[in-house]
Design an enzyme around this catalytic site. Structure first.
Site, PDB file in Angstrom:
ATOM      1  N   CYS A  32       0.831  -1.204   0.000  1.00  0.00           N
ATOM      2  CA  CYS A  32       0.000   0.000   0.000  1.00  0.00           C
ATOM      3  C   CYS A  32       0.869   1.260   0.000  1.00  0.00           C
ATOM      4  O   CYS A  32       1.517   1.564   0.997  1.00  0.00           O
ATOM      5  CB  CYS A  32      -0.918  -0.043   1.233  1.00  0.00           C
ATOM      6  N   CYS A  35      -0.016   3.933   2.614  1.00  0.00           N
ATOM      7  CA  CYS A  35       0.352   3.473   3.958  1.00  0.00           C
ATOM      8  C   CYS A  35       1.774   3.902   4.295  1.00  0.00           C
ATOM      9  O   CYS A  35       2.079   4.229   5.438  1.00  0.00           O
ATOM     10  CB  CYS A  35       0.254   1.948   4.065  1.00  0.00           C
TER      11      CYS A  35
END
Length: 107
Positions: A32, A35
């Protein structure tokens, strides 16, 4: 001062739901991109406010049960728990100022 610790499906109840302090949970995964932007912000907040709020992160790749049980449908998701209940939740990358504003009543 506090570092961000890892929490797992097995430790979530004890670390997050039974905590005496508010807990910020950062749900993330290594694939991600956003993230990776949020991670350093969470670390910084933990360094500055870890005495009042507990900061943890959960790898959703290796811990699928808790995110499913807590309606985590996208990453990153950040949830704030107080007294074992979600009181605030954010989906997507957020700025440090946005997260600080959300946490100000607990700091």
């Amino acid at each position: 001062m506090g570092a961000v610790s890892d929490v797992t499906d097995e430790t979530f109840d004890a670390v997050v739901l039974k905590s005496d302090k508010p807990v910020v949970v950062d749900y993330w995964a290594d694939w991600c991109g956003p993230c990776k932007q949020v991670g350093p912000i969470i670390e910084e907040l933990a360094d500055q406010h870890g005495d009042k709020v507990t900061f943890v992160k959960m790898d959703t790749n290796t811990n699928p049960v808790t995110p499913a049980n807590n309606h985590v449908l996208g990453l990153p998701t950040i949830q704030v728990y107080v007294g074992g209940e979600v009181v605030k939740a954010f989906k997507g990358a957020k700025s440090k100022s946005t997260l600080l504003k959300a946490l100000e009543e607990y700091l």
